[in-house]
Design an enzyme around this catalytic site. Sequence first.
Site: not given
Length: 387
Positions: A282, A306, A310-312
């Site tokens: 993200n 996060a 690997g979400k952010v």
Amino acid sequence: MPHRAPGSPGHNKPGHYLTGKAITYYRPRGSADVRQLIDGGFQAFNAGRLSEACHIFADKMLSPENDTTIGLTVAGALTPAGLGGCAIELMERGLVDFIISTGANLYHDLHYALNFTLHRGSPFLDDVELYEQGIIRIYDVLFPATVLLETDSYIRDFLVRSNLAGPIATSELHYRLGLDLLERQPGSDQYSVLASAAKSGVPVYTSSPGDSSIGMNIAYHELMNGSTLMIDPNRDVNEICAIILAGKKNGCVILGGGSPKNFYLQGQPTLWEVYGIPKGGNDFFIQITTDQVVWGGLSGATPAEAVSWGKVNPGVLPDTVVAYCDSTIAFPLFCEYAVGSANSRRTRKELIHKRDHLVADLLRQARDAKNTASQVTEEPAEIDRHR
Ligand SMILES: NC(=O)c1ccc[n+]([C@@H]2O[C@H](COP(=O)([O-])OP(=O)(O)OC[C@H]3O[C@@H](n4cnc5c(N)ncnc54)[C@H](O)[C@@H]3O)[C@@H](O)[C@H]2O)c1
């Protein structure tokens, strides 16, 4: 105490608790005074974080060159508190592209759509007396239990007349509900999130479809009417993933936390971890919450945590912020700021009409990624054979 069905008249004088003003959907107008307060007065601590959130949203996420695909996630009882108008304003202006909400917020939105009245009240009431009078309390929001029964009845009638059958995504269910409202309650796009979303082409998802009165009435429809309609969460997961994949940049505004937060954030791991498509995480992350990091739960997890999933994107932490505030106070201020900003309108992406195309693209890219991965794993065997 004798049993009674909720909603049946009690022994005391009815209406005593329902004299508070009607709760309406407040629509932010871009107040210059609020912008001045946020820029000049909100300087430190959580006021500072909220100011930061306003700037990340208005200056970066909404900047035309970033063309950010923006998801709004909604948990906590925000439509009962009248915050649906903020979401409507953002959708109409193209400032959010899709929504993930608890089912409860969408269910309670239907009360407004159907012109029932929720009243301002107090959190310090005698709940046994409320029960006897057939009055429902959500903290300090009060309404007759008949509102629940009549809203449920509308949902069941809608399910019958819609002829919806088989597995569908929640985006489809909510879109069809919104269209039904637009037809039967003309003008409801001005006072219903679901109707407004259908008109603006904004897909609305729910991460826990069985966990609300909408889900309860779908269950009734299956058991009592033999309907084959069912919510298919796989479709939701793939649609959200496809929307994120197609985004030039991706950003979220997370209200509260809860399962809508993860349903949004898991889009990036679904891409890299499951489909083998590295998207990079993200680009922007804004959360307004009362949850804290120390309990270890997802709702309180920071954007930094996060990153590890690997979400952010690890390079964008300055474009992430958590404001520890009550969203019923902070979100209307945040929306006033955005609506009054230079980037207060964008062309709507109308993703509701692009879902099939986007999922087809996800499938194509996922197949490519799989083929590439299998070629890579086959290579050592090739080498061995030639040794
Ligand atoms: N009749 C219904 O349909 C009905 C009614 C209530 C709840 N539910 C269901 O129960 C589940 C839980 O819903 P929920 O809304 O309690 O969410 P939740 O408890 O899953 O998550 C909300 C999180 O956001 C935070 N939060 C809540 N209010 C906040 C506020 N004002 N400001 C900042 N942060 C806030 C809380 O700390 C909480 O952890 C959902 O699945 C919902 O659909 C259904």
